[in-house]
Motif scaffolding. Structure first.
Motif, PDB file in Angstrom:
ATOM      1  N   LEU A  62       0.770  -1.166   0.257  1.00 11.49           N
ATOM      2  CA  LEU A  62      -0.317  -0.311   0.435  1.00 11.49           C
ATOM      3  C   LEU A  62       0.869   1.683   0.079  1.00 11.49           C
ATOM      4  O   LEU A  62       1.032   2.555  -0.936  1.00 11.49           O
ATOM      5  CB  LEU A  62      -1.378  -0.151   1.360  1.00 11.49           C
ATOM      6  N   LEU A  63       1.948   1.017   0.818  1.00  8.46           N
ATOM      7  CA  LEU A  63       2.160   2.368   0.834  1.00  8.46           C
ATOM      8  C   LEU A  63       3.023   2.805  -0.677  1.00  8.46           C
ATOM      9  O   LEU A  63       4.018   4.030  -0.593  1.00  8.46           O
ATOM     10  CB  LEU A  63       3.437   2.450   2.537  1.00  8.46           C
ATOM     11  N   SER A  64       3.864   1.369  -0.952  1.00 11.46           N
ATOM     12  CA  SER A  64       4.760   2.342  -1.812  1.00 11.46           C
ATOM     13  C   SER A  64       3.753   2.819  -3.764  1.00 11.46           C
ATOM     14  O   SER A  64       3.868   3.516  -3.744  1.00 11.46           O
ATOM     15  CB  SER A  64       5.281   0.781  -2.565  1.00 11.46           C
ATOM     16  N   TYR A  65       2.146   2.195  -3.644  1.00 12.73           N
ATOM     17  CA  TYR A  65       1.717   2.434  -4.479  1.00 12.73           C
ATOM     18  C   TYR A  65       0.968   4.563  -3.292  1.00 12.73           C
ATOM     19  O   TYR A  65       0.949   5.543  -4.583  1.00 12.73           O
ATOM     20  CB  TYR A  65       0.037   2.065  -4.707  1.00 12.73           C
ATOM     21  N   THR A  66       0.940   4.341  -2.606  1.00 11.08           N
ATOM     22  CA  THR A  66       0.366   5.805  -2.169  1.00 11.08           C
ATOM     23  C   THR A  66       1.443   6.675  -2.108  1.00 11.08           C
ATOM     24  O   THR A  66       0.900   7.955  -2.910  1.00 11.08           O
ATOM     25  CB  THR A  66      -0.012   5.694  -0.643  1.00 11.08           C
ATOM     26  N   SER A  67       2.544   6.569  -2.033  1.00 13.41           N
ATOM     27  CA  SER A  67       3.789   7.268  -1.917  1.00 13.41           C
ATOM     28  C   SER A  67       4.060   8.031  -3.306  1.00 13.41           C
ATOM     29  O   SER A  67       5.027   8.749  -3.299  1.00 13.41           O
ATOM     30  CB  SER A  67       5.161   7.038  -1.543  1.00 13.41           C
ATOM     31  N   GLN A  68       3.375   7.274  -4.353  1.00 16.19           N
ATOM     32  CA  GLN A  68       3.523   7.423  -5.479  1.00 16.19           C
ATOM     33  C   GLN A  68       2.604   8.480  -6.688  1.00 16.19           C
ATOM     34  O   GLN A  68       2.824   9.632  -7.547  1.00 16.19           O
ATOM     35  CB  GLN A  68       3.265   6.458  -6.674  1.00 16.19           C
ATOM     36  N   ALA A  69       1.926   9.250  -4.827  1.00 16.07           N
ATOM     37  CA  ALA A  69       1.284  10.460  -5.396  1.00 16.07           C
ATOM     38  C   ALA A  69       2.086  12.173  -5.058  1.00 16.07           C
ATOM     39  O   ALA A  69       2.489  11.636  -4.979  1.00 16.07           O
ATOM     40  CB  ALA A  69      -0.729  11.013  -5.230  1.00 16.07           C
ATOM     41  N   ASP A  70       0.892  13.117  -5.802  1.00 15.11           N
ATOM     42  CA  ASP A  70       1.630  13.676  -4.749  1.00 15.11           C
ATOM     43  C   ASP A  70       1.034  14.614  -3.792  1.00 15.11           C
ATOM     44  O   ASP A  70       1.442  15.293  -2.734  1.00 15.11           O
ATOM     45  CB  ASP A  70       1.657  15.247  -6.003  1.00 15.11           C
ATOM     46  N   VAL A  71      -0.646  14.628  -3.279  1.00 17.12           N
ATOM     47  CA  VAL A  71      -1.751  14.823  -2.445  1.00 17.12           C
ATOM     48  C   VAL A  71      -1.905  13.980  -2.102  1.00 17.12           C
ATOM     49  O   VAL A  71      -3.300  13.374  -3.015  1.00 17.12           O
ATOM     50  CB  VAL A  71      -1.982  16.011  -2.676  1.00 17.12           C
ATOM     51  N   PHE A 114      -4.630   8.413   7.909  1.00 16.17           N
ATOM     52  CA  PHE A 114      -3.438   8.482   8.702  1.00 16.17           C
ATOM     53  C   PHE A 114      -2.777   7.232   7.726  1.00 16.17           C
ATOM     54  O   PHE A 114      -0.902   8.011   7.493  1.00 16.17           O
ATOM     55  CB  PHE A 114      -3.292   7.343   9.719  1.00 16.17           C
ATOM     56  N   GLU A 115      -2.867   7.102   6.695  1.00 12.80           N
ATOM     57  CA  GLU A 115      -2.161   5.738   5.641  1.00 12.80           C
ATOM     58  C   GLU A 115      -1.576   7.651   4.715  1.00 12.80           C
ATOM     59  O   GLU A 115      -0.089   7.051   4.379  1.00 12.80           O
ATOM     60  CB  GLU A 115      -3.962   5.155   4.831  1.00 12.80           C
ATOM     61  N   TYR A 116      -1.707   8.265   4.415  1.00 12.50           N
ATOM     62  CA  TYR A 116      -1.554   9.213   3.273  1.00 12.50           C
ATOM     63  C   TYR A 116      -0.325  10.189   4.319  1.00 12.50           C
ATOM     64  O   TYR A 116       0.434  10.119   3.643  1.00 12.50           O
ATOM     65  CB  TYR A 116      -2.388  10.237   2.674  1.00 12.50           C
ATOM     66  N   LEU A 117      -0.410   9.889   5.573  1.00 14.93           N
ATOM     67  CA  LEU A 117       0.676  10.880   6.570  1.00 14.93           C
ATOM     68  C   LEU A 117       1.707   9.604   6.259  1.00 14.93           C
ATOM     69  O   LEU A 117       3.085  10.105   6.161  1.00 14.93           O
ATOM     70  CB  LEU A 117      -0.008  11.381   7.934  1.00 14.93           C
ATOM     71  N   ALA A 118       1.674   8.631   6.574  1.00 13.27           N
ATOM     72  CA  ALA A 118       2.567   7.705   6.903  1.00 13.27           C
ATOM     73  C   ALA A 118       3.459   7.242   5.265  1.00 13.27           C
ATOM     74  O   ALA A 118       4.503   7.145   5.434  1.00 13.27           O
ATOM     75  CB  ALA A 118       2.296   6.601   6.879  1.00 13.27           C
ATOM     76  N   ALA A 119       2.460   7.631   4.082  1.00 13.65           N
ATOM     77  CA  ALA A 119       3.787   7.344   2.998  1.00 13.65           C
ATOM     78  C   ALA A 119       4.256   9.138   2.479  1.00 13.65           C
ATOM     79  O   ALA A 119       4.564   9.548   1.538  1.00 13.65           O
ATOM     80  CB  ALA A 119       2.290   7.074   1.474  1.00 13.65           C
ATOM     81  N   ASP A 120       4.186   9.975   3.263  1.00  8.57           N
ATOM     82  CA  ASP A 120       4.015  11.287   3.100  1.00  8.57           C
ATOM     83  C   ASP A 120       4.271  12.262   1.951  1.00  8.57           C
ATOM     84  O   ASP A 120       4.632  13.209   1.065  1.00  8.57           O
ATOM     85  CB  ASP A 120       5.979  11.226   2.449  1.00  8.57           C
ATOM     86  N   LEU A 121       2.355  12.089   2.748  1.00  7.09           N
ATOM     87  CA  LEU A 121       1.649  12.828   1.406  1.00  7.09           C
ATOM     88  C   LEU A 121       1.341  13.656   2.514  1.00  7.09           C
ATOM     89  O   LEU A 121       0.824  13.447   3.475  1.00  7.09           O
ATOM     90  CB  LEU A 121       0.695  12.217   0.609  1.00  7.09           C
ATOM     91  N   PRO A 122       0.778  14.861   1.791  1.00  6.92           N
ATOM     92  CA  PRO A 122      -0.227  16.549   2.683  1.00  6.92           C
ATOM     93  C   PRO A 122      -1.897  15.750   2.139  1.00  6.92           C
ATOM     94  O   PRO A 122      -1.525  14.926   0.864  1.00  6.92           O
ATOM     95  CB  PRO A 122       0.369  17.345   2.075  1.00  6.92           C
ATOM     96  N   VAL A 123      -2.147  16.541   2.568  1.00  4.33           N
ATOM     97  CA  VAL A 123      -3.651  15.557   2.300  1.00  4.33           C
ATOM     98  C   VAL A 123      -4.289  17.109   2.346  1.00  4.33           C
ATOM     99  O   VAL A 123      -4.372  18.325   2.984  1.00  4.33           O
ATOM    100  CB  VAL A 123      -4.378  14.952   4.073  1.00  4.33           C
ATOM    101  N   VAL A 124      -5.432  16.939   1.571  1.00  2.31           N
ATOM    102  CA  VAL A 124      -6.428  17.899   1.576  1.00  2.31           C
ATOM    103  C   VAL A 124      -8.018  16.833   1.666  1.00  2.31           C
ATOM    104  O   VAL A 124      -8.386  16.211   1.712  1.00  2.31           O
ATOM    105  CB  VAL A 124      -6.696  18.582   0.503  1.00  2.31           C
ATOM    106  N   VAL A 125      -8.477  17.820   3.261  1.00  2.92           N
ATOM    107  CA  VAL A 125      -9.815  16.935   3.644  1.00  2.92           C
ATOM    108  C   VAL A 125     -11.166  18.068   3.780  1.00  2.92           C
ATOM    109  O   VAL A 125     -11.219  19.315   3.297  1.00  2.92           O
ATOM    110  CB  VAL A 125      -9.447  16.736   4.808  1.00  2.92           C
ATOM    111  N   SER A 126     -12.018  17.665   4.397  1.00  2.00           N
ATOM    112  CA  SER A 126     -13.573  18.260   3.759  1.00  2.00           C
ATOM    113  C   SER A 126     -13.712  19.187   5.329  1.00  2.00           C
ATOM    114  O   SER A 126     -12.070  18.659   6.471  1.00  2.00           O
ATOM    115  CB  SER A 126     -14.317  17.114   5.057  1.00  2.00           C
TER     116      SER A 126
END
Length: 373
Positions: free
Chosen positions: A260-269, A290-302
């Motif tokens: 999962l992290l290997s896939y997630t970390s390939q995005a930008d946000v 929490f998964e986004y953060l673990a993959a070093d992704l900043p987030v956009v949320v509601s």
């Protein structure tokens, strides 16, 4: 202690229950998970036992609602049979079975609610009324209550007049080190183009449609739904094609947790756009954050209370109106413009280190240590 963890579905895909069972087993407890298996339990890690609560095969010929009642009764009976010291009931579906098993065995009862049950938009109003009645009758009979966010803990304590605030055990990941994954950008043919990620299932009320509309308003960003399948995902694909997003809208089936992290970390946000349709959404902290953060992704949320608190307090992303595609597009442009900001990624990595299972699990093991006294 002998701990029986009750679950009204298979444990295989329930990361929270797997984490809890493993943590309690590591702490020296004898743990058995009573669930409804589907035959794919080989993927479950060791350290604890699994016990099927599935009723006899002939009961499958009964109406579905009646079968569910029988299955819950079977879960309670199997849990009682292991002579537990503690019954750990996950979600309101197992609260009555958990209470019955605890009464029959003399065990203590822990209620672990993964959502604000009375605030979920049930299909029928009668179910919301039933959920409220079950909690009101039984929550004071529990020896401990656990939930997933501070907002839900505060609401439960206020609603039911609980003497003690429920223990908050957030759905932070206990992810293994990233495994090998294909190069998503090469697969999609997007090179270094900005990539927005929505991870996990898509459904009504989760903002998928407005996310597609927002990306259609942007110049070059691509949007990937990772783990989205089924009819709702197909509908998002049709919406994207109608908006001219054919080459910039992508779907990928669910992947193994080890990858999962290997896939997630390939995005930008990473994006989570729960809509303000119910109290449960307003109090939620989705796993994907929490998964986004673990993959070093900043987030956009509601812009909803619990997600806003987490993101703004830690400076790891942006909030937006999930009902306004133009505002979503504006915020995504801002987020993608900061994708190379070292200071932002430093805050993300700090938050990920703090919001991790090794830190969170102590709340669970400390609670059980108190029950053991």
């Amino acid at each position: 202690m002998q701990v029986a963890i009750l679950l009204h579905k298979t444990v295989v895909h329930d990361g929270r229950v797997l984490r809890e069972a493993g943590a309690l087993a590591d702490a020296g407890h004898d743990v058995v998970v009573v669930h409804l298996p589907r035959g794919d339990e080989a993927a479950v890690p060791g350290g604890f036992r699994l016990l099927s609560g599935t009723p006899p095969a002939w009961t499958r010929r009964l109406p579905r609602t009646l079968w569910r009642i029988i299955a819950l009764g079977s879960i309670a009976w199997r849990a009682r049979a292991v002579r537990p010291d503690v019954i750990h009931a996950n979600d309101i579906a197992t609260l009555i079975p958990g209470y019955l098993a605890a009464r029959l065995s003399g065990a203590r009862l822990v209620y672990d609610t993964h959502e604000y049950a009375v605030g979920v938009p049930y299909r029928k109003a009668a179910w919301a009324c039933l959920a409220a009645t079950i909690e009101r009758l039984l929550i004071h009979r529990c020896d401990a209550v656990i939930t997933v966010s501070d907002g839900i803990a505060e609401r439960l304590q206020s609603r039911y007049g609980l003497e003690q605030r429920p223990t908050v055990l957030r759905n932070v990941p206990d992810l293994p080190p990233p495994g090998e994954a294909p190069d998503l950008r090469e697969e999609m043919g997007i090179g270094s183009a900005p990539l927005v990620l929505h991870q996990g299932a898509v459904a009504e009320g989760r903002g998928g449609g407005n996310l597609v509309r927002a990306v259609a308003k942007m110049d070059s960003a691509h949007l990937l739904f990772l783990g989205a399948d089924g009819a709702f995902a197909e509908g998002l694909g049709e919406l994207g094609r109608g908006l001219g997003l054919d080459g910039r809208l992508h779907f990928h089936p669910p992947v193994l947790l080890t990858q999962l992290l290997s896939y997630t970390s390939q995005a930008d946000v990473g994006v989570s756009l729960l809509e303000d349709t119910c109290e449960n959404h307003r109090l939620a902290l989705p796993n994907k954050l929490f998964e986004y953060l673990a993959a070093d992704l900043p987030v956009v949320v509601s812009d909803l209370p619990e997600m806003r608190r987490l993101v703004t307090d830690r400076g790891v992303g942006w909030v937006t109106d999930p009902g306004d595609p133009a505002d979503i597009a504006r915020v995504l442009d801002e987020a993608l413009g900061a994708r190379d900001d070292d200071w932002l990624h430093e805050r993300v990595r700090k938050a990920a280190a703090e919001l991790s299972w090794p830190h969170e699990r102590s709340r669970l093991t400390d609670l059980y240590a108190r029950l053991e006294r």
